[in-house]
Scaffold this motif. Structure first.
Motif, PDB file in Angstrom:
ATOM      1  N   GLY A 136       0.814  -1.211   0.000  1.00  0.00           N
ATOM      2  CA  GLY A 136       0.000   0.000   0.000  1.00  0.00           C
ATOM      3  C   GLY A 136       0.847   1.260   0.000  1.00  0.00           C
ATOM      4  O   GLY A 136       2.049   1.240  -0.270  1.00  0.00           O
ATOM      5  N   TRP A 137       0.202   2.393   0.349  1.00  0.00           N
ATOM      6  CA  TRP A 137       0.898   3.688   0.295  1.00  0.00           C
ATOM      7  C   TRP A 137       2.065   3.760   1.267  1.00  0.00           C
ATOM      8  O   TRP A 137       3.015   4.518   1.072  1.00  0.00           O
ATOM      9  CB  TRP A 137      -0.096   4.817   0.603  1.00  0.00           C
ATOM     10  CG  TRP A 137      -0.639   4.781   1.996  1.00  0.00           C
ATOM     11  CD1 TRP A 137      -1.786   4.177   2.412  1.00  0.00           C
ATOM     12  CD2 TRP A 137      -0.052   5.363   3.170  1.00  0.00           C
ATOM     13  NE1 TRP A 137      -1.956   4.331   3.769  1.00  0.00           N
ATOM     14  CE2 TRP A 137      -0.911   5.064   4.258  1.00  0.00           C
ATOM     15  CE3 TRP A 137       1.109   6.099   3.420  1.00  0.00           C
ATOM     16  CZ2 TRP A 137      -0.638   5.484   5.558  1.00  0.00           C
ATOM     17  CZ3 TRP A 137       1.373   6.514   4.725  1.00  0.00           C
ATOM     18  CH2 TRP A 137       0.508   6.201   5.768  1.00  0.00           C
ATOM     19  N   GLN A 138       2.028   2.945   2.329  1.00  0.00           N
ATOM     20  CA  GLN A 138       3.059   3.011   3.357  1.00  0.00           C
ATOM     21  C   GLN A 138       4.297   2.197   3.012  1.00  0.00           C
ATOM     22  O   GLN A 138       5.290   2.223   3.739  1.00  0.00           O
ATOM     23  CB  GLN A 138       2.473   2.532   4.692  1.00  0.00           C
ATOM     24  CG  GLN A 138       2.182   1.037   4.762  1.00  0.00           C
ATOM     25  CD  GLN A 138       0.916   0.634   4.027  1.00  0.00           C
ATOM     26  OE1 GLN A 138       0.350   1.408   3.273  1.00  0.00           O
ATOM     27  NE2 GLN A 138       0.468  -0.581   4.235  1.00  0.00           N
ATOM     28  N   THR A 139       4.286   1.462   1.905  1.00  0.00           N
ATOM     29  CA  THR A 139       5.421   0.611   1.543  1.00  0.00           C
ATOM     30  C   THR A 139       6.635   1.468   1.205  1.00  0.00           C
ATOM     31  O   THR A 139       6.539   2.417   0.433  1.00  0.00           O
ATOM     32  CB  THR A 139       5.057  -0.263   0.331  1.00  0.00           C
ATOM     33  OG1 THR A 139       3.913  -1.053   0.671  1.00  0.00           O
ATOM     34  CG2 THR A 139       6.200  -1.171  -0.071  1.00  0.00           C
ATOM     35  N   SER A 140       7.765   1.129   1.775  1.00  0.00           N
ATOM     36  CA  SER A 140       8.990   1.882   1.497  1.00  0.00           C
ATOM     37  C   SER A 140      10.217   1.023   1.816  1.00  0.00           C
ATOM     38  O   SER A 140      10.083  -0.130   2.258  1.00  0.00           O
ATOM     39  CB  SER A 140       9.032   3.191   2.306  1.00  0.00           C
ATOM     40  OG  SER A 140       8.922   2.938   3.689  1.00  0.00           O
ATOM     41  N   LYS A 141      11.376   1.592   1.605  1.00  0.00           N
ATOM     42  CA  LYS A 141      12.633   0.840   1.646  1.00  0.00           C
ATOM     43  C   LYS A 141      12.946   0.262   3.022  1.00  0.00           C
ATOM     44  O   LYS A 141      13.236  -0.939   3.152  1.00  0.00           O
ATOM     45  CB  LYS A 141      13.761   1.771   1.194  1.00  0.00           C
ATOM     46  CG  LYS A 141      15.155   1.170   1.254  1.00  0.00           C
ATOM     47  CD  LYS A 141      16.185   2.225   0.867  1.00  0.00           C
ATOM     48  CE  LYS A 141      17.610   1.731   1.085  1.00  0.00           C
ATOM     49  NZ  LYS A 141      18.593   2.797   0.786  1.00  0.00           N
ATOM     50  N   GLU A 142      12.926   1.091   4.050  1.00  0.00           N
ATOM     51  CA  GLU A 142      13.374   0.634   5.364  1.00  0.00           C
ATOM     52  C   GLU A 142      12.474  -0.460   5.945  1.00  0.00           C
ATOM     53  O   GLU A 142      12.978  -1.502   6.418  1.00  0.00           O
ATOM     54  CB  GLU A 142      13.467   1.830   6.328  1.00  0.00           C
ATOM     55  CG  GLU A 142      14.611   2.787   6.018  1.00  0.00           C
ATOM     56  CD  GLU A 142      14.290   3.730   4.861  1.00  0.00           C
ATOM     57  OE1 GLU A 142      15.223   4.285   4.262  1.00  0.00           O
ATOM     58  OE2 GLU A 142      13.080   3.908   4.557  1.00  0.00           O
ATOM     59  N   PRO A 143      11.141  -0.303   5.923  1.00  0.00           N
ATOM     60  CA  PRO A 143      10.308  -1.410   6.413  1.00  0.00           C
ATOM     61  C   PRO A 143      10.475  -2.693   5.612  1.00  0.00           C
ATOM     62  O   PRO A 143      10.479  -3.792   6.185  1.00  0.00           O
ATOM     63  CB  PRO A 143       8.886  -0.859   6.276  1.00  0.00           C
ATOM     64  CG  PRO A 143       9.035   0.619   6.292  1.00  0.00           C
ATOM     65  CD  PRO A 143      10.338   0.893   5.609  1.00  0.00           C
ATOM     66  N   ALA A 144      10.623  -2.576   4.284  1.00  0.00           N
ATOM     67  CA  ALA A 144      10.768  -3.780   3.458  1.00  0.00           C
ATOM     68  C   ALA A 144      12.016  -4.569   3.859  1.00  0.00           C
ATOM     69  O   ALA A 144      11.989  -5.806   3.937  1.00  0.00           O
ATOM     70  CB  ALA A 144      10.825  -3.393   1.980  1.00  0.00           C
ATOM     71  N   TYR A 145      13.110  -3.863   4.111  1.00  0.00           N
ATOM     72  CA  TYR A 145      14.351  -4.527   4.522  1.00  0.00           C
ATOM     73  C   TYR A 145      14.177  -5.218   5.876  1.00  0.00           C
ATOM     74  O   TYR A 145      14.573  -6.375   6.065  1.00  0.00           O
ATOM     75  CB  TYR A 145      15.488  -3.514   4.581  1.00  0.00           C
ATOM     76  CG  TYR A 145      16.763  -4.036   5.189  1.00  0.00           C
ATOM     77  CD1 TYR A 145      17.359  -5.209   4.734  1.00  0.00           C
ATOM     78  CD2 TYR A 145      17.381  -3.352   6.236  1.00  0.00           C
ATOM     79  CE1 TYR A 145      18.525  -5.691   5.305  1.00  0.00           C
ATOM     80  CE2 TYR A 145      18.556  -3.812   6.803  1.00  0.00           C
ATOM     81  CZ  TYR A 145      19.129  -4.989   6.343  1.00  0.00           C
ATOM     82  OH  TYR A 145      20.289  -5.459   6.910  1.00  0.00           O
TER      83      TYR A 145
END
Length: 896
Positions: free
Chosen positions: A791-800
């Motif tokens: 969703g809109w909150q997806t980004s690099k640091e959380p994915a890692y």
């Protein structure tokens, strides 16, 4: 509200939606109240109490309306539709050029909604009071549209080869006033909700040409425009004698009319919450949202009174609700000196809010925060004058790149760097090779293997002669054993140690991963508070190990480095700038690696799978396309049509895995809202109940739609402390051992193995613990991880962080609706990878220099002191003291 290509929800009180030209007729009928039959009080009612069309009014100058052949201020449907289509109502000719694809945009619906207490006061007032509140609302809407016209670049113009955005000379808009919330579907009684739909159809450029609206600037400015509306509304209400309670709602952005009790405000939303809770219980049982017929049955099951048909019927419902809350229908006269009740100086409140989440901000945010914090205290115009004053007095500092910061946050960043620079000098703190060797031997005996060369080098760096050191440890590289060895080495030299972290659960986990710190871990805030009160002995023989330091905000780091510097202690900062950043203003951790001696670990030990290790490294470096290709090849990237389906797929896989793997070894993670976490938890609980793994007695949990049973996994959402017992930290997880017939819940917590009984109001601190947000999962190690994302909150640091929790692999659950890309799934995966490469890390203000010029201060210490604290708020001498302390020489060595 979810963000889609057609509509964006921007704030609680102001929303903006794009309306296509082809939908102009249908939208006009919707705004006029012709789309719901029968009305039963929805949207607009005449003073006599009968349903009616909502009359619109034009918000444009008489000259512009005359140019379009429009007479009077009342909106005529065909004129509105023509403008939505881009035509001149007078002759039907095109007003706006078609776009590259041959289409013409329709308009932007900017909806201004009054705070609930305003709507409640309107609903329970007499005809005079209603008319007065409506006038205040409409005046505030007019002022907000004027502000948007003057400040928001709603017009695109081509100059040579470039295109620039600039404010319009005038906006052509129609306002429709509605007085109830939408909610008559399937027979629900609507709540009072005073709001206006302002549909901006076109803009008038400086050269007089009528052109299409640039929508994105309106979306971006929603917070400022909404803040202006609320400020203007609060001012209009105080001018009419109402008293304002300011600083309510999310982050103190909103206001309410004083004297309207919260229970009454809640009562006018209770029906929708009831139905929502019933729908969530349905999801927990069936794994999907209820369909229309099923939702109707849920509503019928929860229905308690005869539904209103006309306005008098609706008024009786509203008056009965007020009477149940002991709120009199006839109330005493309002105070005639309307004002806002708020504590603290305005500028101090503004400074605090501006850097609450980031060290820098844009000029529009300064204006928005000032408008929010001065609601009912100043008019919007006077509030914006204060913004210029704060810049002139340099409480707010312009930076290069169009950013801004506050003097207070910049002073703290400078103080941190000054202290750490001093602490990073040799100070005779080396533990020596003998202690390092002995500590390594002790560790080898505990874990059955010796430190690697990389880990041994890191141990040497962080136990060296300096009073500050940094350990950079990417996920799964074995930070815990290095810390454990360092603590043992410090103990062998007779020094005391403490382990700290921002969160209590992380601090407890540090004690588990590094047993030499067992019983010596606490939160950063607790250490600072106890040190200041003299309840904790921190001196030159103390070493503090600060884990997950990248999550520390600037204010905490400022206070921690001050304690360490003053006490003569040593600080070892441990973290990874590529993992989750601080929630508050931060970003200083990365700069410390350039100041203090730093050791970096790189060999991943959590997983032995080389392909998985490469995927983690790719996510950490922002090469998300490579990482997603890896998960796709392994069949661990799962695509569904909707978010609900993604949630259900993840829970079904969780249920299958937990038949053979311990539940604590399977992490179920979402990066969305608490509502989705609750949904995942309830579905997981349902599967366990179906397998016969839970007890029969259920204890209700306040605030959520589910209860808990014996055997459930649970997590704390707040601290719990009883005198004479060890505190249970926020985030602590455990298992429900038993629930007795009186509702007492016995829990055993994982980290400490302690048993604790909770009952009554204490149960509000509990939630099911099968699923969690990613912030709760950082630092954890499990066998498998299942992640709902995209969703809109997806980004690099959380994915890692999400990928790097599991020893044996991660599964990703995404959906086509969230990704919003037409075509094949390969396009959607590319979109997902692009979102996962977008960094949202914190950036300190010191990363942006002040622009050169005669107004730039050559140095904070000298300039602040020379101008004198009398020119600033009472807080400013504290800033001067911070800078002064940071510039002092180190404290002399003390002896015991």
């Amino acid at each position: 509200m979810a963000v889609s290509a057609a509509s964006r929800s921007l704030t609680v009180v102001v929303t903006a939606s794009s309306i296509g030209a082809a939908k102009g007729g249908g939208y006009a009928r919707y705004l006029e109240g012709k789309t719901v039959q029968p009305e039963r009080g929805d949207y607009y009612l005449t003073p006599g109490g009968e349903p009616a069309q909502a009359p619109g009014r034009w918000l444009a100058s008489a000259d512009t309306l005359a140019q379009l052949g429009i007479e009077g201020s009342v909106v005529d449907g065909p004129d509105f539709i023509a403008l939505m289509e881009g035509r001149n109502p007078r002759d039907g000719g095109w007003l706006r050029q078609a776009g590259a694809d041959g289409s013409r945009g329709g308009g932007i619906d900017v909806t201004f909604s009054a705070p609930k207490s305003v709507s409640v006061t309107w609903a329970l007032g007499d005809e005079h009071e209603r008319r007065m509140i409506e006038q205040a609302h409409r005046s505030a809407v007019e002022q907000a549209i004027e502000h948007m016209t003057e400040t928001v670049p709603t017009v695109r113009r081509r100059y040579g080869a470039g295109v620039v955005e600039e404010p319009a000379r005038e906006l052509i808009a129609a306002e429709y006033l509605h007085t109830t919330a939408r909610g008559v579907v399937d027979g629900d009684a609507p709540d009072p909700q005073l709001h206006s739909h302002v549909v901006v159809t076109s803009a008038v450029r400086d050269d007089g040409r009528i052109v299409a609206i640039a929508s994105r600037p309106i979306f971006r400015s929603a917070r400022e425009v909404g803040a202006f509306y609320r400020s203007a509304l609060a001012h209009e209400l105080t001018q009419r004698g109402y008293e304002i309670d300011a600083g309510t709602g999310k982050e103190g952005r909103y206001f309410e009319i004083a004297g309207v009790p919260q229970v009454l405000i809640d009562a006018f939303s209770a029906r929708s919450r009831e139905v929502a809770a019933a729908a969530e219980r349905f999801r927990a049982k069936w794994g999907r949202a209820p369909e229309r017929g099923e939702l109707r049955r849920l509503k019928l099951e929860n229905r308690k009174a005869k539904l209103p048909i006309t306005r008098p019927d609706l008024q009786r419902v509203w008056d009965e609700k007020a009477a149940r809350q002991s709120f009199p229908r006839e109330r005493p006269d309002r105070q005639q000196d309307g004002r806002s009740r708020r504590d603290g100086a305005l500028e101090d409140r503004v400074e605090e809010r501006l850097t609450e989440h980031a060290a820098t901000f844009e000029p529009g945010e300064l204006r928005a925060v000032l408008l929010e914090q001065s609601a009912g205290e100043l008019s919007p115009a006077d509030a914006l004058v204060r913004a210029r004053g704060m810049i002139a007095e340099r409480r707010v500092l312009p930076l290069e790149g169009g950013r801004m910061t506050t003097l207070a946050i910049r002073a703290k960043e400078q103080a941190i760097e000054s202290r750490v620079t001093r602490l990073a000098q040799p100070a005779g703190r080396d533990v020596g090779e003998r202690a390092r060797t002995a500590a390594g031997d002790q560790l080898a005996e505990r874990i059955g293997s010796r430190l690697s060369d990389e880990q041994a080098h890191a141990l040497e760096i962080i136990t060296g002669p300096e009073r500050a050191a940094v350990l950079v440890g990417p996920a799964g590289t074995g930070k815990g054993v290095v810390i454990d060895a360092a603590v043992r080495a410090e103990h062998l030299t007779g020094r005391a140690t403490f382990g700290i972290a921002v969160s209590g659960s992380t601090a407890q986990r540090l004690g588990q991963d590094s047993p030499a710190l067992a019983g010596r871990t606490l939160t950063l805030d607790a250490l600072i508070a106890r040190a200041h009160k003299g309840r904790l002995d921190v001196d030159e023989r103390t070493t503090i190990f600060f884990d997950e330091a990248g999550m520390a905000d600037t204010d905490r780091l400022d206070r921690l480095t001050e304690v360490v510097d003053r006490a003569g202690a040593k600080l070892v900062v441990i973290g990874d700038g590529a993992q989750l950043p601080s929630i508050g203003a931060g970003g200083v951790f990365h700069r410390l690696t350039n100041i203090a001696p730093t050791a970096a670990l790189s060999s991943v030990r959590r997983t032995l799978d080389p392909a998985e290790q490469r995927a983690w490294a790719d996510l950490r470096a922002g090469r998300s396309d490579r990482a997603m290709a890896h998960y796709l090849r392994r069949g661990r990237l799962h695509m569904t049509d909707t978010r609900d389906q993604a949630v259900e797929h993840a829970v079904l896989d969780w249920a299958t895995l937990t038949e053979t793997i311990p539940i604590s070894e399977v992490a179920l993670i979402s990066d969305a809202s608490n509502l989705e976490i609750n949904r995942l938890n309830a579905r997981a609980q349902y599967h366990r109940a179906e397998r016969g793994e839970l007890g029969d007695i259920e204890a209700e949990i306040p605030g959520v739609h589910y209860g808990i049973r014996a055997g459930d996994r649970v997590a704390m959402i707040d601290q719990h402390h009883k005198p004479g017992t060890e505190r249970v930290e926020n985030g602590a997880r455990g298992e429900v051992i038993d629930i007795n017939e009186t509702g007492e819940v016995l829990i055993q917590f994982d980290a400490t193995s302690q048993w604790r009984t909770l009952a009554g109001d204490e149960l509000a601190r509990l939630r099911l613990g099968y699923a969690s947000h990613i912030h709760r999962a950082q630092g954890a190690t499990v066998s498998r991880t299942l992640v709902v994302t995209g969703g809109w909150q997806t980004s690099k640091e959380p994915a890692y962080v999400e990928a790097s929790r599991a020893r044996e692999g991660t599964d990703w659950y995404v959906n086509r609706h969230d990704l919003g890309t037409d075509g094949h799934d390969t396009d959607r995966i590319k979109r997902l990878a692009r979102d996962m490469s977008r960094s949202r890390t914190q950036t300190p203000s010191l990363a942006f220099p002040e622009p050169p010029g005669p107004e730039r201060w050559p140095g904070f210490d000298r300039t602040v002191a020379s101008r004198g604290p009398e020119r600033y708020a009472p807080r400013l001498p504290g800033i001067i003291r911070t800078l002064h302390r940071a510039a002092q020489p180190p404290a002399p060595e003390r002896t015991r």
